[in-house]
Scaffold this motif. Structure first.
Motif, PDB file in Angstrom:
ATOM      1  N   VAL A  70       8.456  -5.695 -10.127  1.00 21.97           N
ATOM      2  CA  VAL A  70       7.187  -5.066 -10.491  1.00 21.97           C
ATOM      3  C   VAL A  70       6.528  -4.611  -9.187  1.00 21.97           C
ATOM      4  O   VAL A  70       6.198  -5.427  -8.334  1.00 21.97           O
ATOM      5  CB  VAL A  70       6.255  -6.057 -11.224  1.00 21.97           C
ATOM      6  N   ALA A  71       6.386  -3.304  -9.018  1.00 20.62           N
ATOM      7  CA  ALA A  71       5.763  -2.785  -7.793  1.00 20.62           C
ATOM      8  C   ALA A  71       4.266  -2.613  -8.013  1.00 20.62           C
ATOM      9  O   ALA A  71       3.853  -1.941  -8.954  1.00 20.62           O
ATOM     10  CB  ALA A  71       6.395  -1.444  -7.420  1.00 20.62           C
ATOM     11  N   SER A  91       7.117   6.528  -3.610  1.00 24.38           N
ATOM     12  CA  SER A  91       7.679   5.783  -2.477  1.00 24.38           C
ATOM     13  C   SER A  91       9.024   5.147  -2.843  1.00 24.38           C
ATOM     14  O   SER A  91       9.428   5.111  -4.005  1.00 24.38           O
ATOM     15  CB  SER A  91       6.712   4.686  -2.057  1.00 24.38           C
ATOM     16  N   THR A  92       9.688   4.605  -1.833  1.00 21.76           N
ATOM     17  CA  THR A  92      10.967   3.924  -2.031  1.00 21.76           C
ATOM     18  C   THR A  92      10.805   2.735  -2.974  1.00 21.76           C
ATOM     19  O   THR A  92      11.626   2.519  -3.868  1.00 21.76           O
ATOM     20  CB  THR A  92      11.519   3.422  -0.663  1.00 21.76           C
ATOM     21  N   GLN A 107       0.855  -1.194   0.000  1.00 20.16           N
ATOM     22  CA  GLN A 107       0.000   0.000   0.000  1.00 20.16           C
ATOM     23  C   GLN A 107       0.892   1.246   0.000  1.00 20.16           C
ATOM     24  O   GLN A 107       0.751   2.132  -0.827  1.00 20.16           O
ATOM     25  CB  GLN A 107      -0.904  -0.020   1.236  1.00 20.16           C
ATOM     26  N   SER A 108       1.851   1.264   0.932  1.00 17.92           N
ATOM     27  CA  SER A 108       2.659   2.472   1.161  1.00 17.92           C
ATOM     28  C   SER A 108       3.924   2.533   0.324  1.00 17.92           C
ATOM     29  O   SER A 108       4.442   3.611   0.033  1.00 17.92           O
ATOM     30  CB  SER A 108       3.077   2.528   2.629  1.00 17.92           C
ATOM     31  N   GLY A 109       4.450   1.351  -0.038  1.00 14.06           N
ATOM     32  CA  GLY A 109       5.740   1.311  -0.738  1.00 14.06           C
ATOM     33  C   GLY A 109       6.909   1.551   0.192  1.00 14.06           C
ATOM     34  O   GLY A 109       8.035   1.773  -0.253  1.00 14.06           O
ATOM     35  N   GLU A 110       6.664   1.509   1.507  1.00 15.64           N
ATOM     36  CA  GLU A 110       7.729   1.764   2.484  1.00 15.64           C
ATOM     37  C   GLU A 110       7.900   0.602   3.481  1.00 15.64           C
ATOM     38  O   GLU A 110       8.660   0.732   4.432  1.00 15.64           O
ATOM     39  CB  GLU A 110       7.448   3.063   3.266  1.00 15.64           C
ATOM     40  N   THR A 111       7.214  -0.503   3.270  1.00 12.90           N
ATOM     41  CA  THR A 111       7.301  -1.633   4.208  1.00 12.90           C
ATOM     42  C   THR A 111       8.721  -2.194   4.229  1.00 12.90           C
ATOM     43  O   THR A 111       9.221  -2.661   3.209  1.00 12.90           O
ATOM     44  CB  THR A 111       6.290  -2.730   3.805  1.00 12.90           C
TER      45      THR A 111
END
Length: 291
Positions: free
Chosen positions: A94-95, A102-103, A72-76
């Motif tokens: 693949v994000a 996000s990172t 969801q956040s791209g920061e986990t």
């Protein structure tokens, strides 16, 4: 049609023999597991590995692997560690991501944008259904049925909007009041409804702090059934699918132990004491069951 270009490129790679590995944490890992089932329906053997358990398997990743990192956040943190290790092995990342900038987005080779809008609550609800709809579309595209898949997703949103009405909400509130003082709840599902069950239990724990334990329906007879006492709430997630009879047979076992059987399903059944009726949408019934 938001990710159409990216999906086309990914489909070519998957159909030319790239391995598919799906990863994420918590809700995103259940999304990975559900997507594994969708891929299996199209004859693709995908792996779903939770990010926090990724390291032992990283040696099987190479430059012909697509690693789908769902977040969801791209920061986990655990997901980012898994992605960095996979990149070292030459994998393409693949994000599948909701929050932009996000990172994870910066680390990825391809981004499938979820576009569900900002997540307001800690309890990530809309992220899962949005992530899963995009990944479902990808699996239909692999089978050269993208247009059909797209149509089903659009129809899904129409059906869900009608289904989530005042009458349903009131029914849910009545049931919630009945369950307020419970200490334990158990949830079962089979095949696609198994990841739905994992997600459902997580949401109960996060929102109500009540112990909720999910199981694959087939696990019941391996010791789990002993936990059921008179009046224990047991959620049974079911669909009109090839395992419907098996799931209802498990429900009957729970009922025989005195469990209060709450069906989450598009059909009625004598096994259910209470039914929360969900839309019958074939493979996509999982969406209503999760919501």
């Amino acid at each position: 049609y938001i990710n159409e270009k990216e999906i086309k490129i990914l489909v070519e790679k998957i159909n030319s023999g790239y391995k598919v590995v799906l990863t994420g944490c918590g809700t995103a890992s259940y999304c990975a597991l559900a997507t594994k089932y969708f891929f299996a329906q199209q004859g693709i053997d995908a792996q779903a590995i939770p990010s926090y358990e990724f390291m032992p398997f990283v040696k099987f990743i190479d430059n012909k692997t697509l690693v789908f990192a769902i977040s969801q956040s791209g920061e986990t943190a655990d997901t980012l560690i898994a992605v960095k290790e996979a990149k070292k092995q030459g994998a393409e990342i693949v994000a599948v991501i909701n929050a932009r900038g996000s990172t994870l987005e910066r680390l990825a080779d391809t981004v499938l944008s979820v576009g569900a809008g900002p997540e307001i609550a800690v309890v990530s609800t809309k992220a899962l259904t949005s992530q899963l709809s995009i990944l479902y579309l990808l699996t239909t595209a692999v089978a050269d049925r993208y247009e059909e898949g797209n149509k089903k997703i659009i129809e899904l949103s129409t059906v869900l909007t009608k289904w989530l009405n005042v009458q349903l909400i009131n029914q849910l509130i009545t049931l919630a009041k009945k369950l307020l003082d419970e200490e334990h709840m158990y949830l079962i599902g089979k095949h696609l409804n198994y990841p739905a069950t994992l997600e459902f239990a997580l949401k109960i724990k996060e929102t109500s702090y009540i112990h909720a334990e999910p199981f694959a329906a087939g696990e019941l007879k391996h010791g789990v059934i002993t936990l059921i006492q008179k009046g224990t709430p047991c959620f049974v997630l079911a669909s009109q699918d090839e395992v419907k009879a098996e799931v209802l047979s498990s429900a009957a076992e729970l009922k025989a132990r005195g469990g209060l059987i709450i069906g989450i399903s598009p059909f009625e059944s004598k096994e259910f004491d209470i039914l929360i009726k969900t839309p019958d949408l074939g493979d996509l019934t999982i969406f209503g069951n999760i919501i």
